[in-house]
Motif scaffolding. Structure first.
Motif, PDB file in Angstrom:
ATOM      1  N   VAL A 189       0.140  -8.749   5.391  1.00 53.22           N
ATOM      2  CA  VAL A 189      -1.296  -8.607   5.158  1.00 53.22           C
ATOM      3  C   VAL A 189      -1.569  -7.281   4.473  1.00 53.22           C
ATOM      4  O   VAL A 189      -1.005  -6.253   4.858  1.00 53.22           O
ATOM      5  CB  VAL A 189      -2.079  -8.667   6.490  1.00 53.22           C
ATOM      6  N   ILE A 190      -2.429  -7.306   3.473  1.00 54.09           N
ATOM      7  CA  ILE A 190      -2.989  -6.080   2.911  1.00 54.09           C
ATOM      8  C   ILE A 190      -4.463  -6.122   3.265  1.00 54.09           C
ATOM      9  O   ILE A 190      -5.161  -7.094   2.957  1.00 54.09           O
ATOM     10  CB  ILE A 190      -2.767  -5.978   1.400  1.00 54.09           C
ATOM     11  N   LEU A 200      -2.576  -3.689  -3.537  1.00 55.24           N
ATOM     12  CA  LEU A 200      -2.089  -5.040  -3.789  1.00 55.24           C
ATOM     13  C   LEU A 200      -1.223  -5.078  -5.041  1.00 55.24           C
ATOM     14  O   LEU A 200      -0.130  -5.654  -5.044  1.00 55.24           O
ATOM     15  CB  LEU A 200      -3.255  -6.014  -3.907  1.00 55.24           C
ATOM     16  N   ASP A 201      -1.679  -4.455  -6.109  1.00 54.97           N
ATOM     17  CA  ASP A 201      -0.894  -4.433  -7.346  1.00 54.97           C
ATOM     18  C   ASP A 201       0.462  -3.764  -7.134  1.00 54.97           C
ATOM     19  O   ASP A 201       1.490  -4.225  -7.642  1.00 54.97           O
ATOM     20  CB  ASP A 201      -1.653  -3.724  -8.462  1.00 54.97           C
ATOM     21  N   SER A 202       0.482  -2.698  -6.362  1.00 54.54           N
ATOM     22  CA  SER A 202       1.735  -1.992  -6.090  1.00 54.54           C
ATOM     23  C   SER A 202       2.702  -2.875  -5.302  1.00 54.54           C
ATOM     24  O   SER A 202       3.892  -2.944  -5.616  1.00 54.54           O
ATOM     25  CB  SER A 202       1.443  -0.701  -5.322  1.00 54.54           C
ATOM     26  N   VAL A 203       2.196  -3.579  -4.305  1.00 57.51           N
ATOM     27  CA  VAL A 203       3.050  -4.469  -3.509  1.00 57.51           C
ATOM     28  C   VAL A 203       3.535  -5.630  -4.367  1.00 57.51           C
ATOM     29  O   VAL A 203       4.726  -5.976  -4.345  1.00 57.51           O
ATOM     30  CB  VAL A 203       2.309  -4.957  -2.243  1.00 57.51           C
ATOM     31  N   LEU A 204       2.646  -6.243  -5.138  1.00 60.41           N
ATOM     32  CA  LEU A 204       3.044  -7.397  -5.949  1.00 60.41           C
ATOM     33  C   LEU A 204       4.089  -7.050  -7.000  1.00 60.41           C
ATOM     34  O   LEU A 204       4.878  -7.904  -7.396  1.00 60.41           O
ATOM     35  CB  LEU A 204       1.820  -8.034  -6.614  1.00 60.41           C
ATOM     36  N   ALA A 205       4.129  -5.807  -7.433  1.00 53.27           N
ATOM     37  CA  ALA A 205       5.142  -5.378  -8.407  1.00 53.27           C
ATOM     38  C   ALA A 205       6.541  -5.383  -7.808  1.00 53.27           C
ATOM     39  O   ALA A 205       7.536  -5.399  -8.530  1.00 53.27           O
ATOM     40  CB  ALA A 205       4.801  -3.986  -8.939  1.00 53.27           C
ATOM     41  N   ASP A 206       6.621  -5.407  -6.471  1.00 51.56           N
ATOM     42  CA  ASP A 206       7.913  -5.284  -5.781  1.00 51.56           C
ATOM     43  C   ASP A 206       8.134  -6.412  -4.774  1.00 51.56           C
ATOM     44  O   ASP A 206       8.997  -6.301  -3.910  1.00 51.56           O
ATOM     45  CB  ASP A 206       7.930  -3.925  -5.062  1.00 51.56           C
ATOM     46  N   PHE A 207       7.346  -7.492  -4.852  1.00 48.89           N
ATOM     47  CA  PHE A 207       7.356  -8.542  -3.829  1.00 48.89           C
ATOM     48  C   PHE A 207       7.197  -9.900  -4.487  1.00 48.89           C
ATOM     49  O   PHE A 207       6.290 -10.097  -5.308  1.00 48.89           O
ATOM     50  CB  PHE A 207       6.188  -8.278  -2.861  1.00 48.89           C
ATOM     51  N   LEU A 256     -12.633   6.769   3.061  1.00 46.96           N
ATOM     52  CA  LEU A 256     -13.252   5.538   2.581  1.00 46.96           C
ATOM     53  C   LEU A 256     -12.965   5.340   1.099  1.00 46.96           C
ATOM     54  O   LEU A 256     -13.211   6.228   0.291  1.00 46.96           O
ATOM     55  CB  LEU A 256     -14.755   5.560   2.818  1.00 46.96           C
ATOM     56  N   GLY A 257     -12.391   4.200   0.796  1.00 45.68           N
ATOM     57  CA  GLY A 257     -12.105   3.836  -0.575  1.00 45.68           C
ATOM     58  C   GLY A 257     -10.736   4.229  -1.095  1.00 45.68           C
ATOM     59  O   GLY A 257     -10.338   3.786  -2.160  1.00 45.68           O
ATOM     60  N   GLN A 258     -10.008   5.042  -0.338  1.00 44.10           N
ATOM     61  CA  GLN A 258      -8.709   5.513  -0.833  1.00 44.10           C
ATOM     62  C   GLN A 258      -7.612   5.320   0.190  1.00 44.10           C
ATOM     63  O   GLN A 258      -7.782   5.761   1.323  1.00 44.10           O
ATOM     64  CB  GLN A 258      -8.793   6.981  -1.216  1.00 44.10           C
ATOM     65  N   PRO A 259      -6.493   4.744  -0.195  1.00 43.30           N
ATOM     66  CA  PRO A 259      -6.317   4.028  -1.457  1.00 43.30           C
ATOM     67  C   PRO A 259      -7.076   2.712  -1.416  1.00 43.30           C
ATOM     68  O   PRO A 259      -7.366   2.164  -0.354  1.00 43.30           O
ATOM     69  CB  PRO A 259      -4.805   3.799  -1.533  1.00 43.30           C
ATOM     70  N   MET A 286      16.809  10.282  -3.235  1.00 40.01           N
ATOM     71  CA  MET A 286      15.425   9.867  -3.306  1.00 40.01           C
ATOM     72  C   MET A 286      15.324   8.629  -4.204  1.00 40.01           C
ATOM     73  O   MET A 286      15.966   8.553  -5.233  1.00 40.01           O
ATOM     74  CB  MET A 286      14.576  10.993  -3.881  1.00 40.01           C
ATOM     75  N   LYS A 287      14.464   7.668  -3.770  1.00 38.57           N
ATOM     76  CA  LYS A 287      14.239   6.461  -4.572  1.00 38.57           C
ATOM     77  C   LYS A 287      13.648   6.821  -5.922  1.00 38.57           C
ATOM     78  O   LYS A 287      12.825   7.715  -6.023  1.00 38.57           O
ATOM     79  CB  LYS A 287      13.267   5.532  -3.849  1.00 38.57           C
ATOM     80  N   LYS A 288      14.035   6.077  -6.926  1.00 36.17           N
ATOM     81  CA  LYS A 288      13.546   6.303  -8.268  1.00 36.17           C
ATOM     82  C   LYS A 288      12.510   5.257  -8.675  1.00 36.17           C
ATOM     83  O   LYS A 288      11.627   5.528  -9.471  1.00 36.17           O
ATOM     84  CB  LYS A 288      14.728   6.279  -9.236  1.00 36.17           C
ATOM     85  N   HIS A 289      12.608   4.050  -8.129  1.00 28.65           N
ATOM     86  CA  HIS A 289      11.709   2.954  -8.477  1.00 28.65           C
ATOM     87  C   HIS A 289      11.219   2.265  -7.211  1.00 28.65           C
ATOM     88  O   HIS A 289      11.849   2.347  -6.167  1.00 28.65           O
ATOM     89  CB  HIS A 289      12.428   1.921  -9.350  1.00 28.65           C
ATOM     90  N   GLY A 290      10.127   1.549  -7.328  1.00 34.82           N
ATOM     91  CA  GLY A 290       9.597   0.806  -6.193  1.00 34.82           C
ATOM     92  C   GLY A 290       8.777   1.697  -5.279  1.00 34.82           C
ATOM     93  O   GLY A 290       8.316   2.762  -5.676  1.00 34.82           O
ATOM     94  N   HIS A 291       8.643   1.273  -4.059  1.00 32.52           N
ATOM     95  CA  HIS A 291       7.793   1.990  -3.108  1.00 32.52           C
ATOM     96  C   HIS A 291       8.470   3.224  -2.541  1.00 32.52           C
ATOM     97  O   HIS A 291       9.590   3.158  -2.057  1.00 32.52           O
ATOM     98  CB  HIS A 291       7.391   1.057  -1.958  1.00 32.52           C
ATOM     99  N   LEU A 292       7.750   4.311  -2.590  1.00 31.79           N
ATOM    100  CA  LEU A 292       8.234   5.531  -1.957  1.00 31.79           C
ATOM    101  C   LEU A 292       7.922   5.535  -0.468  1.00 31.79           C
ATOM    102  O   LEU A 292       8.604   6.209   0.304  1.00 31.79           O
ATOM    103  CB  LEU A 292       7.597   6.766  -2.617  1.00 31.79           C
ATOM    104  N   ASN A 293       6.891   4.794  -0.063  1.00 26.57           N
ATOM    105  CA  ASN A 293       6.565   4.715   1.357  1.00 26.57           C
ATOM    106  C   ASN A 293       7.697   3.989   2.077  1.00 26.57           C
ATOM    107  O   ASN A 293       7.956   2.813   1.831  1.00 26.57           O
ATOM    108  CB  ASN A 293       5.236   3.981   1.553  1.00 26.57           C
ATOM    109  N   ARG A 294       8.376   4.704   2.955  1.00 28.88           N
ATOM    110  CA  ARG A 294       9.570   4.138   3.593  1.00 28.88           C
ATOM    111  C   ARG A 294       9.265   2.912   4.439  1.00 28.88           C
ATOM    112  O   ARG A 294      10.090   2.006   4.534  1.00 28.88           O
ATOM    113  CB  ARG A 294      10.301   5.201   4.400  1.00 28.88           C
ATOM    114  N   ASP A 295       8.098   2.878   5.059  1.00 30.16           N
ATOM    115  CA  ASP A 295       7.765   1.721   5.892  1.00 30.16           C
ATOM    116  C   ASP A 295       7.524   0.476   5.044  1.00 30.16           C
ATOM    117  O   ASP A 295       7.984  -0.613   5.381  1.00 30.16           O
ATOM    118  CB  ASP A 295       6.548   2.022   6.770  1.00 30.16           C
ATOM    119  N   ILE A 296       6.800   0.625   3.937  1.00 27.10           N
ATOM    120  CA  ILE A 296       6.565  -0.519   3.064  1.00 27.10           C
ATOM    121  C   ILE A 296       7.880  -0.989   2.452  1.00 27.10           C
ATOM    122  O   ILE A 296       8.162  -2.194   2.409  1.00 27.10           O
ATOM    123  CB  ILE A 296       5.532  -0.191   1.975  1.00 27.10           C
ATOM    124  N   ALA A 297       8.714  -0.070   1.990  1.00 27.45           N
ATOM    125  CA  ALA A 297      10.007  -0.441   1.414  1.00 27.45           C
ATOM    126  C   ALA A 297      10.854  -1.207   2.433  1.00 27.45           C
ATOM    127  O   ALA A 297      11.473  -2.223   2.106  1.00 27.45           O
ATOM    128  CB  ALA A 297      10.747   0.797   0.924  1.00 27.45           C
TER     129      ALA A 297
END
Length: 132
Positions: free
Chosen positions: A25-26, A55-62, A46-49, A1-12
């Protein structure tokens, strides 16, 4: 199992496959997804996430060198406009285009990450930079 970064396999997978100038695109839950463009649908309700959280989560890894926002966001969505300004302070080049132009540019994206965001013009096209 991944320890850091995105857990969502498609985003990773998408982030790992991005090359220089490729776009991602986000989007809020209302942005039309162009036919043929992969969509990672994160929306729960509505509203979640939220757009900013995602965006912050993606920018931390992109590595982002350029971001495109709808010009309407500057007047109609102050939190998105503030995030754009913060990104510019971090060295990301910004571009603002009409919402119609924004939607047309989404056709060239590698993928769209759809959030549950329900505020107007909470969308961004991120262009990949390089890490060297």
């Amino acid at each position: 199992m991944k320890k850091h970064g995105h857990l969502n396999r498609d985003i990773a997978r998408i982030l790992a496959s991005m090359g220089h100038t490729d776009s991602l695109v986000i989007a809020d839950c209302g942005l039309p997804i162009p036919p043929g463009v992969e969509c990672v649908d994160l929306s729960l309700k509505l509203g979640q996430p939220g757009f900013l959280e995602t965006l912050d989560s993606v920018l931390a890894d992109f590595q982002c060198e350029r971001a495109v926002f709808a010009s309407e966001s500057q007047d109609r969505n102050p939190p998105v406009a503030a995030k754009a300004a913060a990104m510019a302070q971090d060295g990301v080049a910004l571009e603002f285009v009409s919402h119609e132009t924004f939607k047309a540019r989404c056709q060239a994206a590698r993928a769209v990450i759809r959030t549950g965001e329900s505020t107007p013009y909470a969308n961004v096209i991120l262009h990949s930079g390089v890490i060297f």
